[in-house]
Design a protein around this motif. Sequence first.
Motif, PDB file in Angstrom:
ATOM      1  N   PRO A 192       0.822  -1.228   0.000  1.00 30.72           N
ATOM      2  CA  PRO A 192       0.000   0.000   0.000  1.00 30.72           C
ATOM      3  C   PRO A 192       0.846   1.263   0.000  1.00 30.72           C
ATOM      4  O   PRO A 192       1.946   1.286   0.564  1.00 30.72           O
ATOM      5  CB  PRO A 192      -0.768  -0.095   1.313  1.00 30.72           C
ATOM      6  CG  PRO A 192       0.137  -0.872   2.210  1.00 30.72           C
ATOM      7  CD  PRO A 192       0.814  -1.868   1.316  1.00 30.72           C
ATOM      8  N   GLU A 193       0.301   2.284  -0.627  1.00 39.46           N
ATOM      9  CA  GLU A 193       0.901   3.606  -0.506  1.00 39.46           C
ATOM     10  C   GLU A 193       0.227   4.280   0.693  1.00 39.46           C
ATOM     11  O   GLU A 193      -0.999   4.318   0.762  1.00 39.46           O
ATOM     12  CB  GLU A 193       0.628   4.394  -1.790  1.00 39.46           C
ATOM     13  CG  GLU A 193       1.337   5.717  -1.787  1.00 39.46           C
ATOM     14  CD  GLU A 193       1.106   6.530  -3.051  1.00 39.46           C
ATOM     15  OE1 GLU A 193       0.596   5.976  -4.047  1.00 39.46           O
ATOM     16  OE2 GLU A 193       1.428   7.717  -3.004  1.00 39.46           O
ATOM     17  N   PRO A 194       1.006   4.780   1.662  1.00 40.90           N
ATOM     18  CA  PRO A 194       0.360   5.326   2.871  1.00 40.90           C
ATOM     19  C   PRO A 194      -0.199   6.725   2.644  1.00 40.90           C
ATOM     20  O   PRO A 194       0.203   7.685   3.292  1.00 40.90           O
ATOM     21  CB  PRO A 194       1.489   5.314   3.907  1.00 40.90           C
ATOM     22  CG  PRO A 194       2.748   5.389   3.110  1.00 40.90           C
ATOM     23  CD  PRO A 194       2.472   4.744   1.779  1.00 40.90           C
ATOM     24  N   LYS A 225      -9.393  -7.189  -0.726  1.00 43.87           N
ATOM     25  CA  LYS A 225      -9.299  -8.262  -1.723  1.00 43.87           C
ATOM     26  C   LYS A 225      -7.827  -8.600  -1.985  1.00 43.87           C
ATOM     27  O   LYS A 225      -7.438  -9.776  -2.026  1.00 43.87           O
ATOM     28  CB  LYS A 225      -9.982  -7.831  -3.029  1.00 43.87           C
ATOM     29  CG  LYS A 225      -9.843  -8.834  -4.150  1.00 43.87           C
ATOM     30  CD  LYS A 225     -10.617  -8.412  -5.397  1.00 43.87           C
ATOM     31  CE  LYS A 225     -10.407  -9.429  -6.510  1.00 43.87           C
ATOM     32  NZ  LYS A 225     -11.116  -9.050  -7.752  1.00 43.87           N
ATOM     33  N   SER A 226      -7.019  -7.559  -2.137  1.00 42.08           N
ATOM     34  CA  SER A 226      -5.594  -7.766  -2.405  1.00 42.08           C
ATOM     35  C   SER A 226      -4.884  -8.383  -1.192  1.00 42.08           C
ATOM     36  O   SER A 226      -4.018  -9.260  -1.342  1.00 42.08           O
ATOM     37  CB  SER A 226      -4.986  -6.413  -2.782  1.00 42.08           C
ATOM     38  OG  SER A 226      -3.613  -6.518  -2.998  1.00 42.08           O
ATOM     39  N   ILE A 227      -5.277  -7.958  -0.001  1.00 41.80           N
ATOM     40  CA  ILE A 227      -4.674  -8.500   1.229  1.00 41.80           C
ATOM     41  C   ILE A 227      -5.015  -9.989   1.368  1.00 41.80           C
ATOM     42  O   ILE A 227      -4.144 -10.828   1.601  1.00 41.80           O
ATOM     43  CB  ILE A 227      -5.178  -7.715   2.468  1.00 41.80           C
ATOM     44  CG1 ILE A 227      -4.654  -6.280   2.425  1.00 41.80           C
ATOM     45  CG2 ILE A 227      -4.764  -8.404   3.771  1.00 41.80           C
ATOM     46  CD1 ILE A 227      -5.310  -5.346   3.437  1.00 41.80           C
ATOM     47  N   ALA A 279      -8.153  -8.440 -11.757  1.00 41.75           N
ATOM     48  CA  ALA A 279      -9.144  -7.352 -11.806  1.00 41.75           C
ATOM     49  C   ALA A 279      -9.384  -6.787 -10.420  1.00 41.75           C
ATOM     50  O   ALA A 279      -9.583  -7.527  -9.462  1.00 41.75           O
ATOM     51  CB  ALA A 279     -10.461  -7.870 -12.390  1.00 41.75           C
ATOM     52  N   ARG A 280      -9.378  -5.462 -10.337  1.00 40.47           N
ATOM     53  CA  ARG A 280      -9.634  -4.840  -9.047  1.00 40.47           C
ATOM     54  C   ARG A 280     -11.100  -5.021  -8.674  1.00 40.47           C
ATOM     55  O   ARG A 280     -11.962  -5.241  -9.522  1.00 40.47           O
ATOM     56  CB  ARG A 280      -9.235  -3.369  -9.049  1.00 40.47           C
ATOM     57  CG  ARG A 280     -10.014  -2.498 -10.001  1.00 40.47           C
ATOM     58  CD  ARG A 280      -9.307  -1.170 -10.258  1.00 40.47           C
ATOM     59  NE  ARG A 280      -9.202  -0.341  -9.074  1.00 40.47           N
ATOM     60  CZ  ARG A 280      -8.055   0.090  -8.534  1.00 40.47           C
ATOM     61  NH1 ARG A 280      -6.914  -0.232  -9.072  1.00 40.47           N
ATOM     62  NH2 ARG A 280      -8.051   0.855  -7.491  1.00 40.47           N
ATOM     63  N   LEU A 281     -11.362  -4.916  -7.410  1.00 37.47           N
ATOM     64  CA  LEU A 281     -12.744  -5.001  -6.936  1.00 37.47           C
ATOM     65  C   LEU A 281     -13.416  -3.641  -7.086  1.00 37.47           C
ATOM     66  O   LEU A 281     -12.885  -2.621  -6.644  1.00 37.47           O
ATOM     67  CB  LEU A 281     -12.751  -5.414  -5.453  1.00 37.47           C
ATOM     68  CG  LEU A 281     -14.098  -5.262  -4.734  1.00 37.47           C
ATOM     69  CD1 LEU A 281     -15.156  -6.188  -5.321  1.00 37.47           C
ATOM     70  CD2 LEU A 281     -13.946  -5.524  -3.246  1.00 37.47           C
TER      71      LEU A 281
HETATM   72  P1  ATP Z   1      -6.650   3.671  -4.931  1.00 39.43           P
HETATM   73  O1  ATP Z   1      -7.020   3.599  -6.368  1.00 39.43           O
HETATM   74  O2  ATP Z   1      -7.762   3.356  -4.012  1.00 39.43           O
HETATM   75  O3  ATP Z   1      -5.935   4.922  -4.555  1.00 39.43           O
HETATM   76  P2  ATP Z   1      -4.157   2.341  -5.101  1.00 39.43           P
HETATM   77  O4  ATP Z   1      -3.981   1.239  -6.071  1.00 39.43           O
HETATM   78  O5  ATP Z   1      -3.538   3.628  -5.445  1.00 39.43           O
HETATM   79  O6  ATP Z   1      -5.680   2.453  -4.733  1.00 39.43           O
HETATM   80  P3  ATP Z   1      -2.324   1.293  -3.233  1.00 39.43           P
HETATM   81  O7  ATP Z   1      -2.106   1.725  -1.847  1.00 39.43           O
HETATM   82  O8  ATP Z   1      -1.268   1.535  -4.232  1.00 39.43           O
HETATM   83  O9  ATP Z   1      -3.661   1.959  -3.685  1.00 39.43           O
HETATM   84  O10 ATP Z   1      -2.778  -0.216  -3.271  1.00 39.43           O
HETATM   85  C1  ATP Z   1      -2.113  -1.244  -2.612  1.00 39.43           C
HETATM   86  C2  ATP Z   1      -2.448  -2.539  -3.280  1.00 39.43           C
HETATM   87  O11 ATP Z   1      -3.846  -2.770  -3.242  1.00 39.43           O
HETATM   88  C3  ATP Z   1      -2.033  -2.549  -4.718  1.00 39.43           C
HETATM   89  O12 ATP Z   1      -1.385  -3.769  -4.989  1.00 39.43           O
HETATM   90  C4  ATP Z   1      -3.313  -2.424  -5.479  1.00 39.43           C
HETATM   91  O13 ATP Z   1      -3.229  -3.075  -6.709  1.00 39.43           O
HETATM   92  C5  ATP Z   1      -4.313  -3.082  -4.527  1.00 39.43           C
HETATM   93  N1  ATP Z   1      -5.641  -2.513  -4.723  1.00 39.43           N
HETATM   94  C6  ATP Z   1      -5.992  -1.216  -4.663  1.00 39.43           C
HETATM   95  N2  ATP Z   1      -7.305  -1.063  -4.938  1.00 39.43           N
HETATM   96  C7  ATP Z   1      -7.788  -2.303  -5.189  1.00 39.43           C
HETATM   97  C8  ATP Z   1      -9.078  -2.820  -5.544  1.00 39.43           C
HETATM   98  N3  ATP Z   1     -10.133  -2.015  -5.705  1.00 39.43           N
HETATM   99  N4  ATP Z   1      -9.212  -4.156  -5.707  1.00 39.43           N
HETATM  100  C9  ATP Z   1      -8.163  -4.962  -5.549  1.00 39.43           C
HETATM  101  N5  ATP Z   1      -6.928  -4.549  -5.222  1.00 39.43           N
HETATM  102  C10 ATP Z   1      -6.732  -3.235  -5.036  1.00 39.43           C
END
Ligand code: ATP
Length: 565
Positions: A37-39, A49-51, A263-265
């Motif tokens: 995650p990016e903080p 879902k990713s976790i 695919a993202r959720l």
């Molecule tokens: P956002 O679009 O909400 O800002 P992000 O991808 O920029 O999300 P990160 O903190 O970079 O947020 O995400 C951490 C991990 O979670 C990444 O591997 C990303 O692919 C995954 N992730 C983020 N959003 C989703 C989602 N909707 N479904 C599944 N995985 C996700």
Amino acid sequence: MTEKERVVDSSNFIRNIIEEDISSNKNDGKVVTRFPPEPNGYLHIGHAKSICLNFGLAQRYNGKCHLRFDDTNPETEKVEYIEAIKEDVKWLGFDWGDNLFYASDYFDKLYELAIDLIKQGKAYVCSLEADQIRETRGTLTEPGIESPYRYRSVEENLELFERMRQGEFPEGSHVLRAKIDMASPNMNMRDPVIYRIKKVSHHRTGDKWCIYPMYDYTHCISDALEGITHSICTLEFEDHRPLYDWVLEQVDLGCHPQQIEFARLNLSYTVMSKRKLLRLVEGGYVSGWDDPRMPTIAGIRRRGYTPEAIRDFCERIGVAKNNSIVDIALLEHCVREDLNQKAPRVMGVLEPLKVVIENYPEGQVEMVEALNNPNDPDSGTRMVPFSREIYIERDDFMEDPPKKFHRMSPGKEVRLRYAYIVECTKVVKDEQTGEILEVHCTYDPETRGGAAPDGRKVRGTIHWVSAADCIDAEVRLYNNLFTKENPDEVEDEEGTFLDNINPESLVVLKGCKLEKSLLEAEIGKAYQFERQGYFCKDKDSTEERTVFNRIVPLKDSWAKIASNK
Ligand code: ATP
Ligand code: MG
């Protein structure tokens, strides 16, 4: 493998890839994943879902899953978010053990590798302005234009890059770009920027750096340095994969993780991007990141959803290669399924109507025995006070009911759950407005516990609480945060998704009457209010004030959707 596991497997193509890798002894048969995650905000259900995927795969194949903060954008990142993210991952039930990392731990190494790239002639300092870089990138149908700085000598590049690091140049004056191919059909390969000047302190490295590496350059190297075997990310990174691979081929760290996209959720009736969630928080549209209407893990937890329900949901939606929108009703269904097993039953009246039982002795209190959870034989019973004055739900009474109404109405018997059969004898109204103020009944003392000894039929059973022995509470009912199934649909730079906020997303009921046993309720612990739904005490409760959240109503709209499919 059992039949059930095989079915589950077909919904997760990544397991198939990993199983092939294990059987061919790729990576010595090891599995190391990461959640990165990016903080820059709180985690949401999409991150869950990713976790579940990354930690779940590590568990399944006896591997490891790292928690790595991708902290290369110091302006938008905060320590508050780091702490919240850790708490959320733990709450979901996952443990990274010793494997907590920060991309910022690799800033020295990343810098060193950038110098190597320059020495190999594979990176150069470009002094075009940001706009010019954008304009010369070309389009999907036209190649880009090479930067006039592309053929700077290695010496000049080394000197300029060093001076960038020393803070000699203003932001935006120079960047470091990878030298790949301005004519590549893949825009990501057209000499992408890999370092930029940012004169901001970093929450971990302080003022040590004023140049920061870009995501695409940092991510693959971080993965390789940690020995990640399968780098799982969302579909929008598919076009970045050639760059991921290109960087790793140039720097040669002896480890080349495989990037796999899924695919993202997306969930109906909500938004998921952190940028939008931040706007909801900063604009005061919600009470904070943990507002129970938010799709954040913190919001869901406060609402009373359980980690088990969320893990079940993530398992059911599976992992696929095509984007889709999942019905929020499925998430609620998973919550109900879990709580139905666990949540103790109590009685709570949300919109109270007073009932006076005329032939019940004044001042008498009798304890009746109530089941804690009919689904859990070990949960036992509790004693609930019954007395002459009670509250029932206002809509459990009708003065002039239609035929099929089996609750309380004049001249008809109804059962008070766990107590007695009563019959309404009188309705007391406000003379001016006609509003029903209270209802009078008589009870049949022979029906203690709710059964009639003569076997006569009483169709309806309603819940109640004793007026003298109850808690006055505020109950917050939550509905979808947005009125549109896809609130992003109308999105433009003006951010009109805010126009779709549901004005009834929060309905506050005051003066609700709850069973006294709830005085000891822990914050966040779910109870079923019989016939109503699942509720939990909110953190806004004080000594003087009791606040409950409705987690989900009992009615399951998913069951209906599923049966129509
Ligand atoms: P956002 O679009 O909400 O800002 P992000 O991808 O920029 O999300 P990160 O903190 O970079 O947020 O995400 C951490 C991990 O979670 C990444 O591997 C990303 O692919 C995954 N992730 C983020 N959003 C989703 C989602 N909707 N479904 C599944 N995985 C996700
Ligand atoms: Mg991201």
